[in-house]
Design an enzyme around this catalytic site. Structure first.
Site, PDB file in Angstrom:
ATOM      1  N   LYS A 173       0.887  -1.015   0.041  1.00 43.50           N
ATOM      2  CA  LYS A 173       0.017  -0.098  -0.045  1.00 43.50           C
ATOM      3  C   LYS A 173       0.892   1.287  -0.005  1.00 43.50           C
ATOM      4  O   LYS A 173       1.375   1.686   0.973  1.00 43.50           O
ATOM      5  CB  LYS A 173      -0.559  -0.035   1.189  1.00 43.50           C
ATOM      6  N   GLU A 249       9.973   1.071  10.341  1.00 39.86           N
ATOM      7  CA  GLU A 249      11.125   2.327  10.336  1.00 39.86           C
ATOM      8  C   GLU A 249      10.267   3.644  10.370  1.00 39.86           C
ATOM      9  O   GLU A 249       9.698   4.225   9.710  1.00 39.86           O
ATOM     10  CB  GLU A 249      11.566   1.946   9.020  1.00 39.86           C
ATOM     11  N   CYS A 283      14.193  10.441   6.207  1.00 37.68           N
ATOM     12  CA  CYS A 283      14.077  10.032   7.638  1.00 37.68           C
ATOM     13  C   CYS A 283      15.493  10.204   8.378  1.00 37.68           C
ATOM     14  O   CYS A 283      15.543  10.479   9.523  1.00 37.68           O
ATOM     15  CB  CYS A 283      13.774   8.806   7.738  1.00 37.68           C
ATOM     16  N   GLU A 378      10.732  16.010  13.624  1.00 39.81           N
ATOM     17  CA  GLU A 378      11.442  15.944  12.413  1.00 39.81           C
ATOM     18  C   GLU A 378      10.446  17.359  11.623  1.00 39.81           C
ATOM     19  O   GLU A 378       9.411  17.302  11.669  1.00 39.81           O
ATOM     20  CB  GLU A 378      10.983  15.031  11.721  1.00 39.81           C
TER      21      GLU A 378
HETATM   22  C1  SIN Z   1      14.360   7.125   3.942  1.00 36.81           C
HETATM   23  O1  SIN Z   1      14.238   8.274   4.468  1.00 36.81           O
HETATM   24  O2  SIN Z   1      13.509   6.277   4.604  1.00 36.81           O
HETATM   25  C2  SIN Z   1      15.322   6.608   3.264  1.00 36.81           C
HETATM   26  C3  SIN Z   1      16.484   7.110   3.222  1.00 36.81           C
HETATM   27  C4  SIN Z   1      17.718   6.270   2.807  1.00 36.81           C
HETATM   28  O3  SIN Z   1      17.567   5.204   2.669  1.00 36.81           O
HETATM   29  O4  SIN Z   1      18.826   6.897   3.048  1.00 36.81           O
END
Ligand code: SIN
Length: 475
Positions: A173, A249, A283, A378
């Site tokens: 999804k 994650e 992230c 963030e």
């Molecule tokens: C992410 O922000 O989930 C991926 C970043 C990365 O793989 O370095």
């Protein structure tokens, strides 16, 4: 516009639904495509198909699975320009970075095509001469993958290439902002000879009805998710009563520690790459740059100059470095964080304003205080807050003083310090003199509120394998 024939090809693989929703480009708001808006009924159908397909896929040999994954890898590579352009239209990533992401995404498929053949069990010594003990690894079953918009190809392949290599079947999804990249991957999977029901994509504007079906069903054995902590916690709770294995994650709030022995130009180059790739919508990108006091003025001056020189604009232009934020909510959060910081005393060294559309000026802020919103969550935008520290101990205390634990970075020329600090940082990923550590063969994931489980490397495939102990009596 996106290549029309390619759009037509990828539309064919979308699970059909009674209604559709629009995918709008953050570049200028135009409609890129309509995709099916799947709900509970479509989820049930996809799950029945997946469960059925698992019976066949789990019996294939690793060599058969690897052959399909290899073909899929080749097709992703040969479609690189059109995939990159599609990604840029969908979510606004500068096209040169989109090309990089297609390559990065493909690298997971290649790596797990090879790793499929290295799944291995163990034999265990018994205390009884009439017994033989074995531990074998078997695919877990149906996998539900919920993927984000910020890396719409790489987060899909990082999750599903190991699942498929392990012999699992997947239902993806994708984020409502970026369904097309996932559909394109699914189309190429089929062109590589992959069975349609082994890798299905269900698109939805509101994921709740669809996810509800998949979360409640015992046949879904693994849930893998990239997204916010809030949603991750909900999925964790919701998966408890069907005892799914989870790989979560979740968000990060990465510190970047720059020690006074750093070569400034090199440190700034890595901070820039770490902070501003994907417009700061990553992230693992740094959200807090801590610089040792003695070099802070020189560092801030040079960083400010580098940030002010970034080219903002249409991400289809290969010279552009910062494209639009993904949507209005993304832009609003950046504005809110910078305005809040300024209200509480932060100084703007460069940037600090929204431009037209969904674009925001790349920004450097100083005078940062812990109570500011950007120090607690963030920002997910092109904003670099610079703070200072006096000693290594203080730097570690500040870096670790956060509920987040995804990625952290440090820059130093001192080998002893590099070891001491990287070992003491409470994070799943540490970049020492390296602002972009992610790579297919290494573990990616966090500690504390940043999640559980690992993607990438041999750790990534273990998330999709059950261990079965077989004790064999010889009579
Ligand atoms: C992410 O922000 O989930 C991926 C970043 C990365 O793989 O370095």
């Amino acid at each position: 516009m996106v290549d029309a024939s390619f759009l037509q090809r990828i539309r064919e693989v979308a699970a059909p639904a009674g209604s559709t929703f629009e995918v709008r480009s953050p570049i200028d708001g135009h409609v890129v495509a309509d995709v099916p808006d799947c709900g509970a009924a479509e989820a049930r159908l996809a799950l029945d198909r997946a469960a059925n397909a698992f019976e066949g896929w789990k019996r294939t040999t690793a060599y058969e699975r690897a052959a399909i994954l290899k073909k899929w890898h080749g097709l992703i590579q040969s479609n690189e320009p059109v995939l990159a352009e599609l990604m840029t239209f969908e979510m606004g990533k500068p096209v040169t970075e989109s090309i990089g992401e297609v390559r990065y995404g493909a690298s997971f498929v290649e790596w797990y095509a090879e790793e499929a053949k290295r799944i291995a069990g163990e034999t265990i010594e018994s205390q009884f001469s009439h017994k033989r003990l074995h531990a074998i690894k078997q695919p877990s079953g149906v996998v539900y993958a919920i993927t984000p918009w910020n890396f719409p190809i790489a987060t899909v392949t990082r999750k599903i290439a190991p699942a498929l290599a392990a012999g699992c079947v997947v239902i993806v999804k994708p984020a409502e902002q970026t369904p097309l990249s996932a559909l394109a991957l699914s189309k190429l999977w089929r062109e590589a000879g992959g069975a349609p029901d082994v890798f299905q994509v269900v698109t939805a504007l509101d994921p709740k009805p669809l996810s509800g079906v998949l979360l409640d069903d015992l046949r879904v054995r693994v849930l893998t998710f990239t997204g916010s902590i809030q949603v991750g916690v909900h999925l964790y709770e919701r998966s408890a009563h069907t005892m799914k294995r989870l790989a979560l994650e979740l968000g990060g709030h990465a510190p970047f520690l720059v020690f006074e022995d750093a070569a400034l130009d090199a440190a700034i180059r890595e901070v820039m790459a770490c902070k501003f790739r994907n417009g700061g919508q990553t992230c693992v990108c740094t959200n807090r740059i801590y610089v040792q006091e003695s070099i802070a003025p020189a560092f801030t001056e040079r960083l400010t100059a580098a940030v002010a020189a970034l080219k903002v604009g249409n991400p289809l232009d290969p010279t552009v470095q910062i494209g639009p934020m993904v949507d209005q909510a993304g832009l609003a959060k950046v504005v809110e964080h910078v305005d809040d910081a300024v209200k509480l005393g932060a100084k703007v060294s460069t940037g600090g304003r929204a431009l037209s559309g969904l674009y925001y000026q790349p920004t450097v802020l100083t005078g940062i205080r812990p109570e500011m919103k950007l120090m607690q969550e963030e920002t997910f935008g092109p904003v670099a807050p610079v703070l200072t520290f006096k000693t290594q101990e203080e730097a570690l205390r500040l870096a670790n003083g956060s509920p987040f634990g995804l990625a952290a970075y440090l820059w130093t020329a001192d080998l002893r310090r590099a070891y001491q600090v990287s070992e003491a940082l409470e994070f799943g990923i540490v970049g020492v003199n390296d602002g972009i550590p992610s790579t297919a063969q290494a573990p990616f994931g966090g500690v504390k509120m940043s999640g559980i489980g690992r993607e990438g490397g041999h750790w990534g495939i273990d998330e999709f394998l059950d261990i079965k102990y077989i004790s064999m009596g010889l009579g």
